[in-house]
Design a protein around this motif. Structure first.
Motif, PDB file in Angstrom:
ATOM      1  N   LEU A 141      18.899   5.141 -70.787  1.00 24.72           N
ATOM      2  CA  LEU A 141      17.510   5.258 -71.235  1.00 24.72           C
ATOM      3  C   LEU A 141      16.566   4.606 -70.236  1.00 24.72           C
ATOM      4  O   LEU A 141      16.376   3.381 -70.263  1.00 24.72           O
ATOM      5  CB  LEU A 141      17.346   4.574 -72.602  1.00 24.72           C
ATOM      6  N   PRO A 142      15.953   5.396 -69.336  1.00 20.08           N
ATOM      7  CA  PRO A 142      15.012   4.817 -68.374  1.00 20.08           C
ATOM      8  C   PRO A 142      13.901   4.002 -69.046  1.00 20.08           C
ATOM      9  O   PRO A 142      13.407   3.027 -68.479  1.00 20.08           O
ATOM     10  CB  PRO A 142      14.445   6.042 -67.645  1.00 20.08           C
ATOM     11  N   SER A 143      13.513   4.358 -70.277  1.00 18.78           N
ATOM     12  CA  SER A 143      12.437   3.615 -70.964  1.00 18.78           C
ATOM     13  C   SER A 143      12.934   2.282 -71.511  1.00 18.78           C
ATOM     14  O   SER A 143      12.137   1.444 -71.930  1.00 18.78           O
ATOM     15  CB  SER A 143      11.878   4.439 -72.126  1.00 18.78           C
ATOM     16  N   GLY A 144      14.243   2.088 -71.605  1.00 14.87           N
ATOM     17  CA  GLY A 144      14.799   0.868 -72.188  1.00 14.87           C
ATOM     18  C   GLY A 144      15.037   0.973 -73.682  1.00 14.87           C
ATOM     19  O   GLY A 144      15.677   0.113 -74.272  1.00 14.87           O
ATOM     20  N   GLY A 145      14.495   1.995 -74.296  1.00 17.23           N
ATOM     21  CA  GLY A 145      14.789   2.249 -75.710  1.00 17.23           C
ATOM     22  C   GLY A 145      13.892   1.539 -76.702  1.00 17.23           C
ATOM     23  O   GLY A 145      14.142   1.601 -77.901  1.00 17.23           O
ATOM     24  N   ALA A 146      12.811   0.868 -76.222  1.00 17.21           N
ATOM     25  CA  ALA A 146      11.882   0.216 -77.160  1.00 17.21           C
ATOM     26  C   ALA A 146      10.758   1.216 -77.470  1.00 17.21           C
ATOM     27  O   ALA A 146       9.675   1.155 -76.890  1.00 17.21           O
ATOM     28  CB  ALA A 146      11.329  -1.070 -76.547  1.00 17.21           C
ATOM     29  N   TYR A 147      11.028   2.151 -78.380  1.00 15.49           N
ATOM     30  CA  TYR A 147      10.101   3.253 -78.628  1.00 15.49           C
ATOM     31  C   TYR A 147       8.974   2.843 -79.571  1.00 15.49           C
ATOM     32  O   TYR A 147       9.198   2.115 -80.529  1.00 15.49           O
ATOM     33  CB  TYR A 147      10.856   4.444 -79.243  1.00 15.49           C
ATOM     34  N   THR A 148       7.766   3.353 -79.296  1.00 16.70           N
ATOM     35  CA  THR A 148       6.680   3.228 -80.271  1.00 16.70           C
ATOM     36  C   THR A 148       6.297   4.642 -80.707  1.00 16.70           C
ATOM     37  O   THR A 148       6.418   5.601 -79.925  1.00 16.70           O
ATOM     38  CB  THR A 148       5.430   2.541 -79.683  1.00 16.70           C
ATOM     39  N   ALA A 149       5.848   4.772 -81.947  1.00 21.61           N
ATOM     40  CA  ALA A 149       5.596   6.102 -82.520  1.00 21.61           C
ATOM     41  C   ALA A 149       4.577   6.902 -81.704  1.00 21.61           C
ATOM     42  O   ALA A 149       4.697   8.122 -81.599  1.00 21.61           O
ATOM     43  CB  ALA A 149       5.132   5.961 -83.965  1.00 21.61           C
ATOM     44  N   VAL A 150       3.592   6.231 -81.114  1.00 22.14           N
ATOM     45  CA  VAL A 150       2.543   6.965 -80.400  1.00 22.14           C
ATOM     46  C   VAL A 150       2.855   7.169 -78.926  1.00 22.14           C
ATOM     47  O   VAL A 150       2.150   7.906 -78.235  1.00 22.14           O
ATOM     48  CB  VAL A 150       1.165   6.275 -80.533  1.00 22.14           C
ATOM     49  N   GLY A 151       3.920   6.532 -78.429  1.00 16.29           N
ATOM     50  CA  GLY A 151       4.296   6.698 -77.021  1.00 16.29           C
ATOM     51  C   GLY A 151       4.868   8.087 -76.753  1.00 16.29           C
ATOM     52  O   GLY A 151       5.093   8.869 -77.676  1.00 16.29           O
TER      53      GLY A 151
END
Ligand code: HEM
Length: 184
Positions: A31-41
């Protein structure tokens, strides 16, 4: 792909496999994003594929089955967040017809950077519908789960078959949706 789809996937994993499974999944996926997802991202849809591939290995369930189960979970979450889309469509077929010309149009207004598929619906008599899924992304198993979940919510059981087709030089997936007649 919008963050809400990722946060809902992690909610589905927690509900189905428990809290530890969410940590294992994030640690085990690329996961290039690191997996700390926010709903609006907004995140690369390939991260969704990576998560589903890892979860498939960790849960011993085929990826398409997982995506379909997730679709059935997601549609219930959509109903809780967007009840009007269901209220304005009295039957399952009305609802499926409204994805392209109403639901996803409103979704685009909320999230201008949403990557949405196109759906073309055609009724063949009262009990059968063709719904053609056009997308550059390979989420037909998710679509199939969303259709099955919507059928459950409407209490209109259906059988869904999919076939890969090509028209005007473009590949698409046709869902043949048949009401099975039984009551839920
Ligand atoms: C209340 C109903 C619905 C809402 C609020 C909704 C909303 C959304 C949202 C927010 C996305 C993410 C867009 C992005 O990631 O950038 C999405 C994608 C998608 N939607 Fe819907 N949707 C609804 C119903 C449906 C139904 C019934 C189907 C299936 C027939 C469907 C099929 C899909 C698929 C397959 C995608 C993934 C993107 C792609 O395949 O290209 N949606 N939708």
């Amino acid at each position: 792909m919008k963050g809400m789809v990722f946060t809902e996937l992690l909610g589905f994993v927690e509900q189905t496999y428990g809290e530890d499974a969410v940590d294992d999944l994030i640690e085990g996926s690329d996961l290039p994003s690191g997996g700390a997802y926010t709903a609006v991202g907004t995140y690369d849809h390939k991260e969704m594929q990576s998560l589903v591939t890892t979860l498939a290995a960790q849960s011993n369930t085929p990826p398409n089955e997982l995506l379909s189960l997730f679709g059935q979970h997601l549609i219930r979450r959509f109903k809780a967040s967007f009840p009007d889309f269901f209220r304005t469509a009295p039957t399952l077929f009305d609802f499926l017809e409204s994805i392209d010309n109403h639901i996803h149009v409103e979704v685009r207004k909320l999230y201008p950077d949403a990557e949405l598929p196109e759906f073309r619906a055609e009724r063949l008599g009262s009990g059968t519908m063709h719904l053609d899924y056009h997308s550059k992304r390979p989420f037909e198993a998710l679509a199939s789960g969303l259709i099955l979940g919507a059928a459950q919510l409407y209490g209109e059981p259906v059988r869904v078959e999919s076939s890969a087709l090509e028209g005007d030089g473009e590949k698409f997936v046709r869902f043949s949706i048949r009401k099975t007649g039984a009551t839920a």
